[in-house]
Scaffold this active site. Sequence first.
Site, PDB file in Angstrom:
ATOM      1  N   LYS A  19       0.953  -1.053  -0.077  1.00  0.00           N
ATOM      2  CA  LYS A  19      -0.056   0.053   0.085  1.00  0.00           C
ATOM      3  C   LYS A  19       1.000   1.236   0.048  1.00  0.00           C
ATOM      4  CE  LYS A  19      -1.885   1.780   4.011  1.00  0.00           C
ATOM      5  NZ  LYS A  19      -1.477   3.205   4.053  1.00  0.00           N
ATOM      6  N   ASN A  20       1.770   1.344   0.742  1.00  0.00           N
ATOM      7  CA  ASN A  20       2.503   2.333   1.065  1.00  0.00           C
ATOM      8  C   ASN A  20       3.871   2.774  -0.062  1.00  0.00           C
ATOM      9  OD1 ASN A  20       1.408   3.109   3.422  1.00  0.00           O
ATOM     10  ND2 ASN A  20       2.966   2.511   4.833  1.00  0.00           N
ATOM     11  N   CYS A 123      -5.284   8.549   9.790  1.00  0.00           N
ATOM     12  CA  CYS A 123      -5.136   7.878  10.804  1.00  0.00           C
ATOM     13  C   CYS A 123      -4.967   8.864  12.098  1.00  0.00           C
ATOM     14  CB  CYS A 123      -4.276   6.728  10.936  1.00  0.00           C
ATOM     15  SG  CYS A 123      -4.690   5.129  10.418  1.00  0.00           S
ATOM     16  N   ARG A 128       0.777  14.690  13.431  1.00  0.00           N
ATOM     17  CA  ARG A 128       1.268  14.541  11.970  1.00  0.00           C
ATOM     18  C   ARG A 128       1.547  15.715  11.135  1.00  0.00           C
ATOM     19  NH1 ARG A 128      -0.985   8.765   9.963  1.00  0.00           N
ATOM     20  NH2 ARG A 128       1.007   8.577   8.941  1.00  0.00           N
ATOM     21  N   VAL A 171       9.082  10.032   5.921  1.00  0.00           N
ATOM     22  CA  VAL A 171       8.725   9.162   4.631  1.00  0.00           C
ATOM     23  C   VAL A 171       7.868  10.203   3.628  1.00  0.00           C
ATOM     24  CG1 VAL A 171       7.432   7.343   3.697  1.00  0.00           C
ATOM     25  CG2 VAL A 171       8.580   6.794   5.909  1.00  0.00           C
ATOM     26  N   ASP A 313       4.669   0.552  12.190  1.00  0.00           N
ATOM     27  CA  ASP A 313       3.336   0.195  11.735  1.00  0.00           C
ATOM     28  C   ASP A 313       3.056  -1.350  11.941  1.00  0.00           C
ATOM     29  OD1 ASP A 313       2.798   2.456  10.183  1.00  0.00           O
ATOM     30  OD2 ASP A 313       3.184   1.677   8.340  1.00  0.00           O
ATOM     31  N   ARG A 405      -8.851  -0.326   4.731  1.00  0.00           N
ATOM     32  CA  ARG A 405      -7.919   0.619   4.139  1.00  0.00           C
ATOM     33  C   ARG A 405      -6.496   0.070   3.912  1.00  0.00           C
ATOM     34  NH1 ARG A 405      -6.500   5.176   7.851  1.00  0.00           N
ATOM     35  NH2 ARG A 405      -5.326   5.488   5.773  1.00  0.00           N
TER      36      ARG A 405
END
Length: 426
Positions: A19-20, A123, A128, A171, A313, A405
């Site tokens: 996903k990332n 999230c 963030r 990231v 994660d 997700r």
Amino acid sequence: MSIVGGRPLNGTIAISGAKNAALPLMIASLLTPERLTLKNVPSLADVTLLGRILRNHGVDLTIDGKRGNPAPHLGETFHLTARDIVDTTAPYELVSRMRASFWVLGPLVARCGEARVSMPGGCAIGTRPVDLHLMALKALGAEIDIDGGYVVAKAPRGLKGARVVFPKVSVGATHTLLMAASLATGETVIENAAREPEIGDVAECLIKMGARIEGLGTARLRVQGTDHLEGAVHTVLPDRIETGTYAFAVAAAGGSVELKGARKSLLETAFRTLAKAGVAVTENDTGVRVARNGGALEPITVETQPYPGFPTDLQAQLMALMTKARGTSVIRETIFENRFMHVQELARLGADIQLQGDTATVRGVKTLRGAQVMATDLRASVSLVIAGLMAEGQTTINRVYHLDRGFERLEQKLSSCGASIERLVG
Ligand code: UD1
């Protein structure tokens, strides 16, 4: 979602595309008027949502093999063509639902000289901020304003390469800068760049598109900008977080599972942690095998770190596993300040966890007992699945939309290995 714990896992689980990596790769399509083809794209709610956001900017997105795909585990093939950018605004309604969609900012301003992107949501795992993204674009000459909850970036004469030293590893900010620098004039040097494998995957795709990038896999990336990037064909790398999650699930439930398509090299620290806990991890030609047959789980002391350290994660999943270790584990979260929302849910199953600041002390208990719990974010929700696999009786997880997700066909993957897990309708 309902899980009845106590069954070992045995069989094979195919690992999906990351996903990332898929998300920033899709965003990279904004950099070129030509077609970008991405293979092995996972079928996830976040991917669908980003597709909507990109279409809104004018990206033509078609998906191969949606119907009758004989090998759905291989992922889908996306063709993305951003011939004309028809809208440089990414609206609140879309961006607020997924943080990574903010990353359209860099490519849009690099290509169009302007962008208006809502401040992100995503999230709820801490504040963030986006200051590092903005710092990077300013260094390349963009003018940045915040207006009505939107970041407005302008660079009417284009972006210009610069040396950017990130004060903190990010990231997302590395993705933003790497993509923007690829379409800037002159050289950009990124110091203290994130080294996550997904950054390398995007960089490899950008190179296929005609970008000149050196230093892949290191904390210093050197980019020679160009005024035109081309189309390309790229395959998304396997998801190391999904890999780690199923590895922890097997460690938790016991049994032996082949994680097909997984690459051990993407996840050395987490696999080393599992080995210390007493779990056997072996790589073969087709993937990675994880096995625990009857042995006790040893406690672990670990702190999350940017790659190649232990990934944040996987912190919640590790904590779920350690709730039944033979002793006391200490888990420190150094990346996000509010990433412990799974703690109180794990406690509902009988886990013994004390929180102090950024550190959780987990005393292993003999038994967890099934209960009703609530998913709070993507990775926390899957830690509850892992705990449910270890608990006696039935665990019911509410708000499982968080899982969709980031985890493709989670129930099918686990039940095919013997787990008793089903989605409750309604
Ligand atoms: C990405 C991943 C996410 C992972 C995280 C850390 C995707 C889609 N998401 O998120 O799954 O948990 O990396 O590995 O790839 N920060 C700032 N200012 C900024 C940006 C970040 O202070 O402008 C801080 C964050 O608050 C956090 C730290 O930097 O404390 C790392 O965040 P970052 O690496 O940017 O995470 P994301 O890219 O959002």
